[in-house]
Write an enzyme that holds these catalytic residues in place. Structure first.
Site, PDB file in Angstrom:
ATOM      1  N   LYS A   1       1.782  23.564  39.628  1.00 14.23           N
ATOM      2  CA  LYS A   1       0.913  22.373  39.649  1.00 14.23           C
ATOM      3  C   LYS A   1       0.284  22.174  41.010  1.00 14.23           C
ATOM      4  CE  LYS A   1       2.252  19.911  35.586  1.00 14.23           C
ATOM      5  NZ  LYS A   1       2.581  18.689  34.907  1.00 14.23           N
TER       6      LYS A   1
ATOM      7  N   LYS B   1       1.265  29.600  29.685  1.00 10.15           N
ATOM      8  CA  LYS B   1       1.661  28.546  28.737  1.00 10.15           C
ATOM      9  C   LYS B   1       0.440  27.745  28.270  1.00 10.15           C
ATOM     10  CE  LYS B   1       3.356  24.470  29.965  1.00 10.15           C
ATOM     11  NZ  LYS B   1       4.113  23.229  30.194  1.00 10.15           N
TER      12      LYS B   1
ATOM     13  N   LYS C   1      -1.732  20.991  28.179  1.00 10.08           N
ATOM     14  CA  LYS C   1      -2.762  19.999  27.819  1.00 10.08           C
ATOM     15  C   LYS C   1      -3.783  19.805  28.933  1.00 10.08           C
ATOM     16  CE  LYS C   1       0.692  16.558  27.544  1.00 10.08           C
ATOM     17  NZ  LYS C   1       1.595  16.576  28.706  1.00 10.08           N
TER      18      LYS C   1
HETATM   19  N1  AQP Z   1       3.181  25.491  25.506  1.00 13.88           N
HETATM   20  C1  AQP Z   1       4.332  24.901  25.224  1.00 13.88           C
HETATM   21  N2  AQP Z   1       5.235  25.488  24.400  1.00 13.88           N
HETATM   22  C2  AQP Z   1       6.415  24.888  24.090  1.00 13.88           C
HETATM   23  N3  AQP Z   1       6.755  23.651  24.569  1.00 13.88           N
HETATM   24  C3  AQP Z   1       5.886  23.036  25.389  1.00 13.88           C
HETATM   25  N4  AQP Z   1       5.911  21.846  26.029  1.00 13.88           N
HETATM   26  C4  AQP Z   1       4.772  21.677  26.743  1.00 13.88           C
HETATM   27  N5  AQP Z   1       3.977  22.746  26.585  1.00 13.88           N
HETATM   28  C5  AQP Z   1       4.637  23.612  25.758  1.00 13.88           C
HETATM   29  C6  AQP Z   1       7.003  20.891  25.922  1.00 13.88           C
HETATM   30  O1  AQP Z   1       6.431  19.616  25.617  1.00 13.88           O
HETATM   31  C7  AQP Z   1       7.245  18.597  26.190  1.00 13.88           C
HETATM   32  C8  AQP Z   1       6.397  17.589  26.872  1.00 13.88           C
HETATM   33  O2  AQP Z   1       5.756  18.187  27.972  1.00 13.88           O
HETATM   34  P1  AQP Z   1       5.154  17.247  29.096  1.00 13.88           P
HETATM   35  O3  AQP Z   1       4.004  16.519  28.593  1.00 13.88           O
HETATM   36  O4  AQP Z   1       6.212  16.366  29.634  1.00 13.88           O
HETATM   37  O5  AQP Z   1       4.783  18.200  30.264  1.00 13.88           O
HETATM   38  P2  AQP Z   1       4.486  19.701  30.396  1.00 13.88           P
HETATM   39  O6  AQP Z   1       5.674  20.537  30.039  1.00 13.88           O
HETATM   40  O7  AQP Z   1       3.973  19.872  31.783  1.00 13.88           O
HETATM   41  O8  AQP Z   1       3.364  19.913  29.286  1.00 13.88           O
HETATM   42  P3  AQP Z   1       1.886  20.325  29.476  1.00 13.88           P
HETATM   43  O9  AQP Z   1       1.229  20.321  28.146  1.00 13.88           O
HETATM   44  O10 AQP Z   1       1.818  21.607  30.257  1.00 13.88           O
HETATM   45  O11 AQP Z   1       1.294  19.123  30.314  1.00 13.88           O
HETATM   46  P4  AQP Z   1       0.469  19.117  31.653  1.00 13.88           P
HETATM   47  O12 AQP Z   1      -0.674  20.049  31.425  1.00 13.88           O
HETATM   48  O13 AQP Z   1       0.063  17.695  31.848  1.00 13.88           O
HETATM   49  O14 AQP Z   1       1.417  19.595  32.716  1.00 13.88           O
HETATM   50  C9  AQP Z   1       8.256  19.290  27.111  1.00 13.88           C
HETATM   51  O15 AQP Z   1       9.504  19.343  26.454  1.00 13.88           O
HETATM   52  C10 AQP Z   1       7.697  20.672  27.255  1.00 13.88           C
HETATM   53  O16 AQP Z   1       8.720  21.635  27.450  1.00 13.88           O
END
Ligand code: AQP
Length: 332
Positions: free
Chosen positions: A116, A198, A201
Site C-alpha cells: 500500500k 490479488k 477494490k
Molecule cells: N482478492 C481476494 N481474494 C480473497 N479474499 C479477499 N479479500 C480481499 N480481497 C480478496 C478479503 O476480503 C476481506 C475484506 O478485505 P478488506 O476490505 O478489509 O481489505 P483488503 O484485504 O485490503 O481488500 P481489498 O479489496 O484489497 O481492499 P483495498 O483495495 O481497499 O485494500 C478480507 O478478509 C480479505 O482477506
C-alpha cells in the site's frame, strides 16, 4: 446453546471502495456459515479505510452500502451483530494501547504495508503503518475465537496472535488467542487483467475487478476481456494463472470440481469457457444484487441495524477494555 457459551467470530471489511468478488468469495460469503452456532460480530471497518485518503461523502455512502451488502449476502441482523467500527470507541482506544505492544520491526515486515505504501507514495501515514495493531484490537476486543478472512490477511492475523500472547505473558491471561478461518478454495481471487496480483477494490483498472453489484452485462464484458494465455487448454496449473483463476471463480459459483470443468471445456476454446464463468458469476450474484437494491433504499432501517449492533458490540468491548485498563495500571 446459551448465548454466553457460544464461541465468538469476528471479521470486517473496509468501506474503501465497491466490494469485489474477491471480498465476497474470500470473506463475506463465508460469514453466514457461523451465524447459527457462534456469536458473530461483523464490522464495517471505517477507521481502517482512512489509512488511504477517502472522499468523505463516498466513505459515508460506502459505509451504508457495505452494511447493506452484509445483509444482502445473508447476514440476518437478528442473528449477527452488524456494526460500524467508529461507533464503538474502544477500537481506537485498544488500538492505541496495542501500538505500544507492537514492535516497529514487526510492522515493517507486513507485506500489505509495503504494497500500500508503494501504491500511495504521497500518503504513507502512520495509520497505514500501524494498521495491524488496530486490526489486532478489533479482534481481541471481542475475545474472538475465529476470524474468517482471505489469505492476504494471514500475516496480520499472526501478528494479532503474537501481540495477544505478549500482552498475556506480561499481565496474565487477558485476551483469547484467535484462530483464522481461511477458505482453502477461494482464499485469493486474482485480478482479471494481472492474474498474479490479488483482485483489489482499489485497483484503478476496472477491467481487472468484478464488483458484487456489477450488472450482468458488465460481468460478461469483464470476463470476456480477462487475460488468459497463448495456450487453448482449460487446465488448472501454476503456469496458467489467468485460466486457473477463472477456474477457481467458476468452481466457486457453479459448485463443479476442477476435473469436471476440465472435461466440460475439453476441445473448446477459451471464448466458451469465459462466457460460462461470466454466466455462473452473474447468476450467483443475482439474488445478492436484488436484495441489496431493496435494503439500500431503506436508510432508516440500516441506521437502526447499525445502532443496535454498536450497542451490543459496546457491551462486549467495554468488558475487555476494563480488564485491559486494570492490568496496565490505569486509574479508573
Ligand atoms: N482478492 C481476494 N481474494 C480473497 N479474499 C479477499 N479479500 C480481499 N480481497 C480478496 C478479503 O476480503 C476481506 C475484506 O478485505 P478488506 O476490505 O478489509 O481489505 P483488503 O484485504 O485490503 O481488500 P481489498 O479489496 O484489497 O481492499 P483495498 O483495495 O481497499 O485494500 C478480507 O478478509 C480479505 O482477506
Amino acid at each position: 446453546m446459551a448465548e454466553n457459551d457460544k464461541k465468538i467470530v469476528f471479521s470486517g471489511v473496509q468501506p474503501s471502495g465497491n466490494l469485489t468478488i474477491g471480498n465476497y468469495l474470500g470473506a463475506i460469503k463465508n460469514f453466514s456459515r457461523f451465524s447459527e452456532e457462534y456469536k458473530t460480530f461483523y464490522c464495517v471497518v471505517d477507521l481502517h479505510a482512512i489509512t488511504v485518503r477517502q472522499v468523505p461523502a463516498e466513505l459515508r455512502k460506502r459505509t451504508y452500502e457495505t452494511l447493506a451488502l452484509y445483509m444482502a449476502c445473508g447476514l440476518d441482523p437478528q442473528k449477527n451483530t452488524l456494526f460500524v467500527q467508529s461507533h464503538v470507541p474502544q477500537h481506537a482506544e485498544l488500538g492505541w494501547i496495542l501500538d505500544c505492544y507492537t514492535m516497529f520491526g514487526e510492522l515493517s515486515r507486513m507485506t500489505q504495508f509495503k504494497d500500500k505504501s508503494a501504491k500511495n507514495a504521497q500518503n504513507i501515514n502512520a495509520g497505514l503503518f500501524t494498521y495491524p495493531a488496530l486490526m489486532a484490537a478489533d479482534i481481541l476486543l471481542y475475545q474472538t475465537d475465529i476470524v474468517p478472512v482471505g489469505i492476504d490477511q494471514k500475516q496480520h492475523l499472526e501478528l494479532a496472535r503474537d501481540v495477544a500472547s505478549r500482552f498475556n505473558l506480561l499481565y496474565s491471561d487477558t485476551f483469547k488467542i484467535p484462530e483464522g478461518y481461511i477458505p482453502q478454495d477461494t482464499m485469493k481471487i486474482m485480478s482479471l487483467q494481472e492474474p498474479t496480483a490479488k483482485m483489489s477494490k482499489s485497483d484503478p483498472n476496472e477491467n481487472a475487478i468484478v464488483y458484487i453489484l456489477d450488472s450482468k452485462d458488465d460481468i460478461m464484458r469483464k470476463f470476456k476481456r480477462a487475460v488468459t494465455d497463448s495456450d487453448t487448454c482449460v487446465r488448472y496449473s501454476e503456469d496458467k494463472p489467468g485460466v486457473s483463476n477463472l477456474m477457481t471463480i467458476y468452481r466457486a459459483f457453479s459448485g463443479k470440481s476442477f476435473d469436471e470443468i476440465e472435461r466440460e471445456f475439453d476441445g473448446k476454446g477459451y471464448g466458451d469457457f469465459k462466457m460460462a464463468v461470466g454466466e455462473a458469476c452473474a447468476d450467483g450474484l443475482k439474488d445478492v444484487r436484488e436484495e441489496f437494491a431493496r435494503l439500500i433504499a431503506d436508510k432508516s432501517h440500516l441506521e437502526a441495524v447499525m445502532k443496535a449492533g454498536a450497542e451490543e458490540a459496546y457491551g462486549y468491548a467495554r468488558r475487555t477494555m476494563s480488564k485491559v485498563r486494570r492490568k496496565i495500571g490505569f486509574v479508573n
